[in-house]
Design an enzyme around this catalytic site. Structure first.
Site, PDB file in Angstrom:
ATOM      1  N   ASP A  14       0.338   3.642   1.583  1.00  0.00           N
ATOM      2  CA  ASP A  14       0.167   4.248   2.996  1.00  0.00           C
ATOM      3  C   ASP A  14       1.441   4.715   3.681  1.00  0.00           C
ATOM      4  O   ASP A  14       2.393   4.139   3.483  1.00  0.00           O
ATOM      5  CB  ASP A  14      -0.557   3.226   4.077  1.00  0.00           C
ATOM      6  CG  ASP A  14      -0.919   3.964   5.141  1.00  0.00           C
ATOM      7  OD1 ASP A  14      -0.116   4.837   5.890  1.00  0.00           O
ATOM      8  OD2 ASP A  14      -2.075   4.087   5.586  1.00  0.00           O
ATOM      9  N   ARG A  24       2.590   5.124   6.244  1.00  0.00           N
ATOM     10  CA  ARG A  24       2.944   4.550   7.521  1.00  0.00           C
ATOM     11  C   ARG A  24       3.772   3.269   7.458  1.00  0.00           C
ATOM     12  O   ARG A  24       4.281   2.701   8.410  1.00  0.00           O
ATOM     13  CB  ARG A  24       1.748   4.283   8.404  1.00  0.00           C
ATOM     14  CG  ARG A  24       1.328   5.928   9.119  1.00  0.00           C
ATOM     15  CD  ARG A  24      -0.015   5.661   9.664  1.00  0.00           C
ATOM     16  NE  ARG A  24      -1.092   5.144   8.493  1.00  0.00           N
ATOM     17  CZ  ARG A  24      -2.422   4.954   9.001  1.00  0.00           C
ATOM     18  NH1 ARG A  24      -2.825   5.116   9.974  1.00  0.00           N
ATOM     19  NH2 ARG A  24      -3.089   4.235   8.035  1.00  0.00           N
ATOM     20  N   HIS A  41      -1.988  -4.083   5.049  1.00  0.00           N
ATOM     21  CA  HIS A  41      -1.886  -3.503   6.242  1.00  0.00           C
ATOM     22  C   HIS A  41      -3.167  -3.443   6.991  1.00  0.00           C
ATOM     23  O   HIS A  41      -4.147  -2.767   6.267  1.00  0.00           O
ATOM     24  CB  HIS A  41      -0.951  -2.089   6.421  1.00  0.00           C
ATOM     25  CG  HIS A  41      -1.776  -1.136   5.777  1.00  0.00           C
ATOM     26  ND1 HIS A  41      -2.227  -0.158   6.530  1.00  0.00           N
ATOM     27  CD2 HIS A  41      -1.823  -0.556   4.489  1.00  0.00           C
ATOM     28  CE1 HIS A  41      -2.657   0.972   5.900  1.00  0.00           C
ATOM     29  NE2 HIS A  41      -2.474   0.377   4.661  1.00  0.00           N
ATOM     30  N   CYS A  58      -6.033  -0.003   6.828  1.00  0.00           N
ATOM     31  CA  CYS A  58      -5.830   0.517   5.810  1.00  0.00           C
ATOM     32  C   CYS A  58      -6.978   1.441   5.349  1.00  0.00           C
ATOM     33  O   CYS A  58      -8.229   0.915   5.269  1.00  0.00           O
ATOM     34  CB  CYS A  58      -5.735  -0.542   4.551  1.00  0.00           C
ATOM     35  SG  CYS A  58      -5.369  -0.052   2.944  1.00  0.00           S
ATOM     36  N   CYS A  90       0.902  -1.266  -0.114  1.00  0.00           N
ATOM     37  CA  CYS A  90      -0.092   0.049  -0.124  1.00  0.00           C
ATOM     38  C   CYS A  90       0.938   1.100  -0.085  1.00  0.00           C
ATOM     39  O   CYS A  90       1.823   1.231   0.487  1.00  0.00           O
ATOM     40  CB  CYS A  90      -0.887  -0.003   1.240  1.00  0.00           C
ATOM     41  SG  CYS A  90      -2.119   1.415   1.183  1.00  0.00           S
TER      42      CYS A  90
HETATM   43 CO    CO Z   1      -3.234   0.965   3.017  1.00  0.00          CO
END
Ligand code: CO
Length: 208
Positions: A43, A45, A97, A100, A41
């Site tokens: 993302d 983080r 994750h 998400c 992803c």
């Molecule tokens: Co995500």
């Protein structure tokens, strides 16, 4: 964030690398032979290399919203083709994750513009596994399971490509479905039985 810091960090990083190994960048530029393709992803983080503790050159990375592998997405299809046919990677990892936002947004009744067709693939994952997911009463647990099932379905999308089927048949390529738990930092192997899945779907998706 002061963007100038990024350039200062970069200079510091170069100094550290060259201090440990003066030929570091010369060697880094000489070859590209990663053994792993990581699809994760976007993302911020979920930092692929940092979380796995790998160095530059070790993992070929592809990231998008909710670690998707849609069959008509030219970007992920090109990445898989290049990784398998040219880089000859030994492993493909699809890593989702928990928490998400892409997965969560997909399940909300809201018009998200261009994200609609992208995230609709997650609604399809929900539809396929509706009975199991609807039996989970706790909403957080249900989303966590959807994240896991999305990883599994995206792995199946990887298996639909002829490049992967060919390499999978000759046992030169292995697939892995993982989840990163942001709350604990833990990387979890979902231990998906891909031989069994392949056995089940071969009659439908077989190309090679
Ligand atoms: Co995500």
């Amino acid at each position: 964030m002061d963007l100038q810091n990024i350039f200062r960090n970069n200079q510091q990083w170069i100094r550290e690398k060259v201090h440990t190994d003066p030929a570091y960048f010369k060697e880094l530029s000489a070859r590209h032979q990663p053994e792993i393709l990581y699809i994760g992803c976007a993302d911020s983080r979920v930092s692929a290399e940092e979380m796995m503790g790998v160095r530059p050159g070790e993992v070929f990375v592809h990231r998008n919203i909710a670690n998707m592998v849609p069959n008509t997405d030219l970007s992920s299809m090109s990445v898989i083709h290049f990784a398998v046919e040219h880089l000859r990677v030994k492993h493909i990892i699809v890593c989702g994750h928990y928490y998400c936002n892409g997965v969560k947004s997909a399940m909300q009744s809201a018009d998200l513009g261009i994200l609609n067709p992208w995230l609709r693939n997650i609604r399809d994952v929900y539809r396929i596994h509706k009975t199991e997911l609807n039996s989970i009463a706790d909403e957080e647990e249900r989303y966590k399971r959807l994240v896991e099932l999305n990883v599994q379905e995206q792995c199946i999308n990887v298996m639909k490509t002829p490049e992967v089927q060919k390499a999978f048949n000759t046992k030169t390529l292995f697939l892995h479905g993982w989840v990163f738990d942001i709350q604990s930092g833990k990387l979890i192997d979902l231990k998906i039985d891909f031989d069994k899945i392949m056995e089940n779907i071969r009659e439908i998706y077989r190309i090679e």
